[in-house]
Design an enzyme around this catalytic site. Structure first.
Site, PDB file in Angstrom:
ATOM      1  N   LYS A  70    -110.014  86.885 -45.147  1.00  0.00           N
ATOM      2  CA  LYS A  70    -109.185  88.094 -45.166  1.00  0.00           C
ATOM      3  C   LYS A  70    -108.112  87.921 -46.223  1.00  0.00           C
ATOM      4  CE  LYS A  70    -107.669  91.923 -43.074  1.00  0.00           C
ATOM      5  NZ  LYS A  70    -107.728  92.583 -44.390  1.00  0.00           N
ATOM      6  N   SER A 107    -103.207  94.536 -40.233  1.00  0.00           N
ATOM      7  CA  SER A 107    -104.540  94.699 -40.833  1.00  0.00           C
ATOM      8  C   SER A 107    -105.608  94.302 -39.805  1.00  0.00           C
ATOM      9  CB  SER A 107    -104.690  93.803 -42.062  1.00  0.00           C
ATOM     10  OG  SER A 107    -104.275  94.477 -43.219  1.00  0.00           O
ATOM     11  N   LYS A 135    -108.759  86.196 -51.105  1.00  0.00           N
ATOM     12  CA  LYS A 135    -107.885  86.984 -51.979  1.00  0.00           C
ATOM     13  C   LYS A 135    -108.681  87.479 -53.162  1.00  0.00           C
ATOM     14  CE  LYS A 135    -103.510  88.230 -52.048  1.00  0.00           C
ATOM     15  NZ  LYS A 135    -102.611  88.410 -50.894  1.00  0.00           N
ATOM     16  N   THR A 186     -95.501  94.511 -42.946  1.00  0.00           N
ATOM     17  CA  THR A 186     -95.047  93.230 -43.500  1.00  0.00           C
ATOM     18  C   THR A 186     -93.541  93.085 -43.292  1.00  0.00           C
ATOM     19  OG1 THR A 186     -96.810  93.290 -45.110  1.00  0.00           O
ATOM     20  CG2 THR A 186     -94.937  91.880 -45.638  1.00  0.00           C
ATOM     21  N   ASN A 241     -93.389  97.880 -51.544  1.00  0.00           N
ATOM     22  CA  ASN A 241     -93.695  98.092 -50.121  1.00  0.00           C
ATOM     23  C   ASN A 241     -92.826  97.208 -49.219  1.00  0.00           C
ATOM     24  OD1 ASN A 241     -95.147  97.066 -47.634  1.00  0.00           O
ATOM     25  ND2 ASN A 241     -96.328  98.893 -48.050  1.00  0.00           N
ATOM     26  N   LYS A 262    -101.895  81.437 -43.213  1.00  0.00           N
ATOM     27  CA  LYS A 262    -101.192  82.547 -42.562  1.00  0.00           C
ATOM     28  C   LYS A 262    -101.980  83.050 -41.352  1.00  0.00           C
ATOM     29  CE  LYS A 262     -99.404  85.252 -45.573  1.00  0.00           C
ATOM     30  NZ  LYS A 262     -99.248  86.315 -46.581  1.00  0.00           N
TER      31      LYS A 262
HETATM   32  P1  NAD Z   1     -95.371  96.130 -54.546  1.00  0.00           P
HETATM   33  O1  NAD Z   1     -96.249  96.212 -55.720  1.00  0.00           O
HETATM   34  O2  NAD Z   1     -95.263  97.294 -53.624  1.00  0.00           O
HETATM   35  O3  NAD Z   1     -93.871  95.751 -55.026  1.00  0.00           O
HETATM   36  C1  NAD Z   1     -93.563  94.686 -55.855  1.00  0.00           C
HETATM   37  C2  NAD Z   1     -92.123  94.871 -56.292  1.00  0.00           C
HETATM   38  O4  NAD Z   1     -91.688  93.725 -57.021  1.00  0.00           O
HETATM   39  C3  NAD Z   1     -91.895  96.076 -57.198  1.00  0.00           C
HETATM   40  O5  NAD Z   1     -90.690  96.720 -56.825  1.00  0.00           O
HETATM   41  C4  NAD Z   1     -91.722  95.428 -58.580  1.00  0.00           C
HETATM   42  O6  NAD Z   1     -90.913  96.234 -59.440  1.00  0.00           O
HETATM   43  C5  NAD Z   1     -91.003  94.170 -58.168  1.00  0.00           C
HETATM   44  N1  NAD Z   1     -91.000  93.125 -59.193  1.00  0.00           N
HETATM   45  C6  NAD Z   1     -92.018  92.713 -59.996  1.00  0.00           C
HETATM   46  N2  NAD Z   1     -91.563  91.737 -60.813  1.00  0.00           N
HETATM   47  C7  NAD Z   1     -90.254  91.546 -60.500  1.00  0.00           C
HETATM   48  C8  NAD Z   1     -89.247  90.695 -60.988  1.00  0.00           C
HETATM   49  N3  NAD Z   1     -89.499  89.839 -61.981  1.00  0.00           N
HETATM   50  N4  NAD Z   1     -87.993  90.771 -60.432  1.00  0.00           N
HETATM   51  C9  NAD Z   1     -87.738  91.645 -59.437  1.00  0.00           C
HETATM   52  N5  NAD Z   1     -88.650  92.468 -58.944  1.00  0.00           N
HETATM   53  C10 NAD Z   1     -89.885  92.435 -59.470  1.00  0.00           C
HETATM   54  O7  NAD Z   1     -95.808  94.813 -53.768  1.00  0.00           O
HETATM   55  P2  NAD Z   1     -95.566  94.440 -52.238  1.00  0.00           P
HETATM   56  O8  NAD Z   1     -96.755  94.858 -51.475  1.00  0.00           O
HETATM   57  O9  NAD Z   1     -94.207  94.866 -51.795  1.00  0.00           O
HETATM   58  O10 NAD Z   1     -95.625  92.862 -52.367  1.00  0.00           O
HETATM   59  C11 NAD Z   1     -94.476  92.088 -52.727  1.00  0.00           C
HETATM   60  C12 NAD Z   1     -94.708  90.652 -52.303  1.00  0.00           C
HETATM   61  O11 NAD Z   1     -94.977  90.642 -50.907  1.00  0.00           O
HETATM   62  C13 NAD Z   1     -95.917  89.964 -52.966  1.00  0.00           C
HETATM   63  O12 NAD Z   1     -95.644  88.582 -53.106  1.00  0.00           O
HETATM   64  C14 NAD Z   1     -97.020  90.170 -51.950  1.00  0.00           C
HETATM   65  O13 NAD Z   1     -98.049  89.199 -52.094  1.00  0.00           O
HETATM   66  C15 NAD Z   1     -96.222  89.988 -50.685  1.00  0.00           C
HETATM   67  N6  NAD Z   1     -96.858  90.551 -49.501  1.00  0.00           N
HETATM   68  C16 NAD Z   1     -97.082  91.891 -49.387  1.00  0.00           C
HETATM   69  C17 NAD Z   1     -97.723  92.357 -48.241  1.00  0.00           C
HETATM   70  C18 NAD Z   1     -97.943  93.830 -48.020  1.00  0.00           C
HETATM   71  O14 NAD Z   1     -98.444  94.185 -46.947  1.00  0.00           O
HETATM   72  N7  NAD Z   1     -97.566  94.708 -48.923  1.00  0.00           N
HETATM   73  C19 NAD Z   1     -98.137  91.481 -47.240  1.00  0.00           C
HETATM   74  C20 NAD Z   1     -97.867  90.113 -47.389  1.00  0.00           C
HETATM   75  C21 NAD Z   1     -97.228  89.670 -48.537  1.00  0.00           C
END
Ligand code: NAD
Length: 421
Positions: free
Chosen positions: A69, A350, A105, A189, A219, A93
């Site tokens: 997953k 999920s 992934k 999350t 997100n 995780k």
């Molecule tokens: P997303 O694409 O919705 O948002 C990413 C954000 O990070 C954006 O606002 C982008 O502008 C910002 N960003 C990118 N580079 C940056 C930088 N150098 N400095 C500051 N901000 C920066 O992604 P997301 O889903 O929110 O995921 C963010 C993190 O959370 C990732 O590491 C992802 O693997 C992790 N994550 C997300 C989920 C989920 O359900 N969305 C679940 C587990 C982990």
């Protein structure tokens, strides 16, 4: 694999956890390598009639505890090393949360912001055409990650249904509600991390009103800002890929959300409601109680870790703190709620989506929140207790907790299932 690779660094945490458990070395050997990683080139037609190709991967790191997953990331700097590392973290995780899954992934090396919506849809469908034989509801189940969302999951689920000739909603999670998505997936999350902080607040000696800095406002970052602000906490700084803003008196979260919903950076709110520009590199060192990295990997490293003023770090991003930074922060007495626990709310909901798809019976949002809260509190408490009794960081405790479960499953299969004698 090189020790300098992202996966090499991630494996340091596996070795550290292994020193606290009495497990068969074969278990560690098995967990050091991805079971299978497939690389393809996706060829798509651009709107102007030209053709472009993009590198793409899907990794099934370990399926000992169930189908693999993990999300699909669209990012211009995605690499196979990053994909395998993210899949390794997913393995741990899912074990941390006791979900019946292994870790996987995927990624496409692309800047999706440079594609039109039609090009993005063709790319998403091409990904499923390439990996249809690898994924499946009992084999490997993708979900959204950085720069992918429910709309993309909807296209992907549709493409898969066309290939196999029937609806298979359980093949992908994070889908739109209209296609079998789960209520509560959108903010899962952030909500999981929020429940965790709330549950451990007393143990962590947290005050009533926290001053919070959030790195990344997608997100995970947006929802955690909203949930914490609704509880009366003050969001004093946030950043996105274009820059950062701060306000000692507390940023107006609605204003930040409006800017993002309108397709603008958080920095466009500067000059209004007391919001001031902050150099993006200064966010990690902002004076606050809680730092929430919610962007990408390696954002807190040996160079900026000493500047961290927060007493608590909630890792909503995957791998935001390097192993060197971990040591620096531990010496400063900063507690880190690690990614494999802190952001596991996403994969947990999920899992709820997959269960609902398979049973064809859907739960209310209240039921989702309640089930998520119980699991976060149960596993968070268990890990906190390991950390106290073994005198280790919460990260090491989370790895120990997960590794115990993985070892039990690997041994139950029988090591001859994995190694030819
Ligand atoms: P997303 O694409 O919705 O948002 C990413 C954000 O990070 C954006 O606002 C982008 O502008 C910002 N960003 C990118 N580079 C940056 C930088 N150098 N400095 C500051 N901000 C920066 O992604 P997301 O889903 O929110 O995921 C963010 C993190 O959370 C990732 O590491 C992802 O693997 C992790 N994550 C997300 C989920 C989920 O359900 N969305 C679940 C587990 C982990």
């Amino acid at each position: 694999m090189s020790e300098d690779s992202l996966l090499g660094h991630a494996l340091v945490r596996l070795d550290e956890a292994a020193t606290h458990l009495n497990i068969d070395p074969d278990v560690i050997e098995k967990l050091k390598y991805a079971r299978e990683t497939t690389q393809v080139r996706l060829m798509i037609r651009m709107d102007d009639g030209s053709r472009k190709s993009f590198l793409a991967w899907r990794c099934r790191y370990d399926d000992t505890r169930g189908p693999t997953k993990g999300g699909i990331r669209f990012h211009p700097e995605a690499t196979v090393d990053e994909v395998e590392t993210l899949a390794f973290w997913m393995t741990f995780k899912c074990a941390v949360m006791n979900l019946p899954y292994g870790g996987g992934k995927g990624a496409v090396q692309v800047d999706p912001r440079k594609l039109s919506k039609a090009e993005l849809e063709r790319l998403s469908r091409a990904y499923i055409q390439a990996f249809a034989r690898i994924i499946g509801p009992d084999r490997d189940i993708p979900a959204p990650d950085v720069y992918t969302n429910s709309m993309i999951m909807g296209w992907m689920a549709d493409e898969y249904a066309q290939i196999v000739g029937q609806a298979e909603p359980a093949v992908i999670t994070g889908k739109p509600i209209a296609l079998g998505g789960s209520l509560g997936r959108g903010d899962a999350t952030a909500r999981g991390g929020y429940y965790l902080v709330r549950h451990l607040a007393e143990d962590l000696g947290l005050g009533k009103t926290l001053r919070v800095a959030i790195q990344g406002f997608g997100n995970a970052g947006q929802h955690v800002a909203r949930l914490l602000a609704a509880d009366g906490h003050k969001i004093v700084a946030v950043s996105d890929s274009e820059g950062a803003v701060r306000s000692e008196a507390g940023l107006h979260v609605d204003m930040l959300l409006d800017a993002k919903n309108g397709g603008h950076s958080v920095i466009t709110t500067a000059g209004q409601g007391g919001h001031e520009i902050l150099p993006a590199g200064d966010l990690v060192g902002v004076d606050c109680d809680l730092l929430v990295p919610a962007a990408l990997e390696n954002m807190v490293d040996a160079k900026n870790a000493a500047s961290v003023k927060a007493k608590l770090v909630l890792e909503l991003a995957n791998g935001p703190v390097t192993a060197e930074a971990d040591e620096i922060l531990a010496k400063k007495g900063v507690v880190i709620l690690p990614d494999i626990l802190a952001n596991a709310g996403g994969v947990t909901v999920s899992y709820f989506e997959w269960v609902q798809n398979r049973q064809g019976y859907y739960w209310t949002e209240e039921e989702i929140h309640d089930r998520l809260r119980k699991i976060m509190e149960r596993e968070g408490r268990a890990i906190w207790n390991v950390s106290i009794t073994k005198g280790v960081t919460v990260r090491t405790a989370a790895y120990v907790h997960a590794l115990g479960r993985l070892a039990e499953a690997i041994e139950a299969h029988g090591t001859q299932s994995f190694f030819t004698s």
